[in-house]
Motif scaffolding. Structure first.
Motif, PDB file in Angstrom:
ATOM      1  N   MET A 135       0.825  -1.192   0.000  1.00  0.00           N
ATOM      2  CA  MET A 135       0.000   0.000   0.000  1.00  0.00           C
ATOM      3  C   MET A 135       0.866   1.252   0.000  1.00  0.00           C
ATOM      4  N   ILE A 136       0.517   2.205  -0.862  1.00  0.00           N
ATOM      5  CA  ILE A 136       1.262   3.458  -0.931  1.00  0.00           C
ATOM      6  C   ILE A 136       0.766   4.427   0.125  1.00  0.00           C
ATOM      7  N   CYS A 137      -0.551   4.613   0.197  1.00  0.00           N
ATOM      8  CA  CYS A 137      -1.103   5.574   1.146  1.00  0.00           C
ATOM      9  C   CYS A 137      -2.605   5.355   1.296  1.00  0.00           C
ATOM     10  N   THR A 138      -3.145   5.992   2.328  1.00  0.00           N
ATOM     11  CA  THR A 138      -4.585   6.095   2.499  1.00  0.00           C
ATOM     12  C   THR A 138      -4.924   7.576   2.455  1.00  0.00           C
ATOM     13  N   ILE A 139      -5.908   7.927   1.657  1.00  0.00           N
ATOM     14  CA  ILE A 139      -6.303   9.322   1.491  1.00  0.00           C
ATOM     15  C   ILE A 139      -7.653   9.537   2.160  1.00  0.00           C
ATOM     16  N   TYR A 140      -7.751  10.627   2.927  1.00  0.00           N
ATOM     17  CA  TYR A 140      -8.994  10.966   3.623  1.00  0.00           C
ATOM     18  C   TYR A 140      -9.482  12.330   3.146  1.00  0.00           C
ATOM     19  N   GLU A 145     -12.653   7.638   2.792  1.00  0.00           N
ATOM     20  CA  GLU A 145     -11.295   7.091   2.914  1.00  0.00           C
ATOM     21  C   GLU A 145     -11.047   6.172   1.720  1.00  0.00           C
ATOM     22  N   PHE A 146      -9.865   6.266   1.136  1.00  0.00           N
ATOM     23  CA  PHE A 146      -9.534   5.292   0.100  1.00  0.00           C
ATOM     24  C   PHE A 146      -8.041   4.991   0.122  1.00  0.00           C
ATOM     25  N   THR A 147      -7.747   3.717   0.047  1.00  0.00           N
ATOM     26  CA  THR A 147      -6.361   3.263   0.020  1.00  0.00           C
ATOM     27  C   THR A 147      -5.928   3.052  -1.423  1.00  0.00           C
ATOM     28  N   ILE A 148      -4.663   3.341  -1.692  1.00  0.00           N
ATOM     29  CA  ILE A 148      -4.109   3.170  -3.037  1.00  0.00           C
ATOM     30  C   ILE A 148      -2.944   2.193  -2.953  1.00  0.00           C
ATOM     31  N   THR A 149      -3.070   1.125  -3.708  1.00  0.00           N
ATOM     32  CA  THR A 149      -2.048   0.077  -3.718  1.00  0.00           C
ATOM     33  C   THR A 149      -1.546  -0.122  -5.146  1.00  0.00           C
ATOM     34  N   GLN A 150      -0.242  -0.189  -5.310  1.00  0.00           N
ATOM     35  CA  GLN A 150       0.360  -0.452  -6.612  1.00  0.00           C
ATOM     36  C   GLN A 150       0.685  -1.940  -6.676  1.00  0.00           C
ATOM     37  N   GLU A 151      -0.135  -2.688  -7.398  1.00  0.00           N
ATOM     38  CA  GLU A 151      -0.011  -4.145  -7.386  1.00  0.00           C
ATOM     39  C   GLU A 151       0.974  -4.667  -8.422  1.00  0.00           C
ATOM     40  N   LYS A 152       1.079  -3.964  -9.569  1.00  0.00           N
ATOM     41  CA  LYS A 152       2.005  -4.401 -10.618  1.00  0.00           C
ATOM     42  C   LYS A 152       2.765  -3.201 -11.160  1.00  0.00           C
ATOM     43  N   GLY A 153       4.074  -3.409 -11.349  1.00  0.00           N
ATOM     44  CA  GLY A 153       4.879  -2.390 -12.011  1.00  0.00           C
ATOM     45  C   GLY A 153       4.926  -1.071 -11.264  1.00  0.00           C
ATOM     46  N   GLU A 154       5.402  -0.023 -11.950  1.00  0.00           N
ATOM     47  CA  GLU A 154       5.475   1.322 -11.395  1.00  0.00           C
ATOM     48  C   GLU A 154       4.750   2.270 -12.332  1.00  0.00           C
TER      49      GLU A 154
END
Length: 408
Positions: free
Chosen positions: A1-6, A112-121
């Motif tokens: 997970m990169i971050c959670t945004i509120y 609230e939403f979480t952002i996850t980078q699952e593949k690649g950049e």
């Protein structure tokens, strides 16, 4: 997970629009997970020979958007925000002003939403995140070692991706906006009257004098022009019934005697359903709860000018200090004589002054409870019961006595 945004704003569709405008070659799909969060999946492929990239965003929002955290959780996110508030409040800081503003902002968060980078950049991910944060006036909870990280541990960033606070108390900003959508207010705060602003300012000075925490962003209550008080007769009837029921709570009379009294003097029709349920089965627990209504009686007797002052809410009121000649009930006493004698009450200004003050007192009590601390300056139970009665007096949200809410 990169971050959670509120964010205070509700933004699922806006998030999708920003992503689509920033990543033109992305395939966006929506799914629902088991806890009913909305999932946005972005599949990105730059060319035939390039590896695919994938972003996953998990979004959820509060069941009832607001500018404050209710005492009773309306969603899993609300419960999470209470924990978030406590966590931030426990952190050290080099900038108390920014930390305080951040705590106020947490109270207003609705999604609230979480952002996850699952593949690649993903290319230009930092810019994309900043665009989302700016668009939604958001704050970000960030992990270390990501493209937007500003600290070696968990930390919070503002909408410009500048450090608000980390676990060491570091901060690189001097201010933080706390914006609230006017639709969530009980009234329109964009056109405040002089009496509202003066009332808020005066009551904040009282809190400051007693070293009670102040929420500068807590809005004003209704203005005098917007408020319709209960009538003198309504108040006199209500306090008469409360006084009878209170005698049962303190075992001074039996529930049967109380019921006969209220029926004989034509007050039964004004007795609430919950009061009737109590008189039908006054268990010890119910008596203990009902005994707190002494504070409500005290407020209503104050509104009727039968006592001079509410006094500071650090000690319980004493009903026995009220002159028996001014009290509505007693042995062989007809409460209707008392009711008919009441033709005037305190001014709207006095009652609103008290209501606004107890509104701010209660916020401070709730804030302490959320953070696992004990309120020492004032008694939270006294504050709650008095705000309850004051909200009834001003017809807050047109709620009947059994269903008064003490929002903070």
């Amino acid at each position: 997970m990169i971050c959670t945004i509120y964010s205070h704003q509700l933004g699922l569709e806006r998030i999708k629009e920003i992503l689509q405008s920033n990543i033109t070659n992305a395939k966006i799909s929506n799914v629902k997970d088991d806890d009913e969060s909305d999932i946005i999946e972005l599949e990105i492929k730059e060319g035939i020979l390039s590896a695919a990239q994938k972003l996953v965003i998990s979004y959820r929002e509060r069941a009832i958007p607001s500018y404050q955290i209710p005492e009773i959780d309306d969603s899993a996110l609300t419960a999470n925000l209470k924990g978030l508030y406590g966590f931030v409040d426990s952190l050290p800081t080099v900038n108390e002003k920014v930390k305080d503003l951040f705590l106020q902002k947490i109270l207003t968060l609705n999604c609230e939403f979480t952002i996850t980078q699952e593949k690649g950049e993903v290319k230009d991910l930092k810019s994309i995140l900043k665009n989302i944060a700016n668009e939604l006036d958001a704050v970000l909870f960030v992990q270390p070692d990501t493209v937007i990280s500003k600290s070696n541990g968990q930390h919070f960033l503002d909408k410009n991706l500048d450090l608000i606070i980390d676990t060491e108390g570091n901060c690189e900003i001097e201010n933080l906006d706390v914006k609230i959508n006017s639709i969530y207010f009980d009234g329109d705060q964009s056109e405040l009257t002089e009496d509202q602003m003066e009332r808020k300012e005066n009551n904040e000075k009282i809190l400051e004098t007693h070293n009670i925490k102040i929420n500068r962003n807590l809005p004003c209550i209704e203005s005098e022009s917007e408020t319709t008080l209960r009538t003198p007769k309504e108040i006199a009837q209500r306090v008469s019934i409360l006084a009878v029921v209170n005698l049962v709570a303190f075992n001074s009379i039996s529930p049967e005697e109380a019921t006969d009294y209220l029926q004989n003097y034509k007050l039964w029709e004004f007795t609430t359903e919950k009061e009737k349920e109590f008189l039908a089965n006054p268990t010890d627990d119910k008596k203990a709860n009902e005994s707190w209504k002494c504070e409500g009686i005290w407020v209503l007797m104050w509104a009727l000018n039968k006592i001079d002052t509410l006094d500071f809410p650090n000690e319980f009121c004493d009903i026995e200090n009220i002159d028996p000649d001014d009290y509505p009930v007693g042995e062989d006493k007809d409460p209707n004589i008392f009711i008919d004698s009441i033709t005037a009450i305190r001014s709207k200004s006095e009652i609103l002054d008290a209501n606004d003050l107890y509104y701010r007192f209660n916020w401070a009590c709730v804030d302490e409870r959320i953070n696992g601390r004990e309120m020492e300056a004032i008694n939270p139970g006294i504050v709650y019961e008095r705000q309850y009665a004051l909200n009834w007096l001003i017809n807050y949200m047109e709620q009947d006595w059994d269903y008064i809410t003490c929002d903070t």
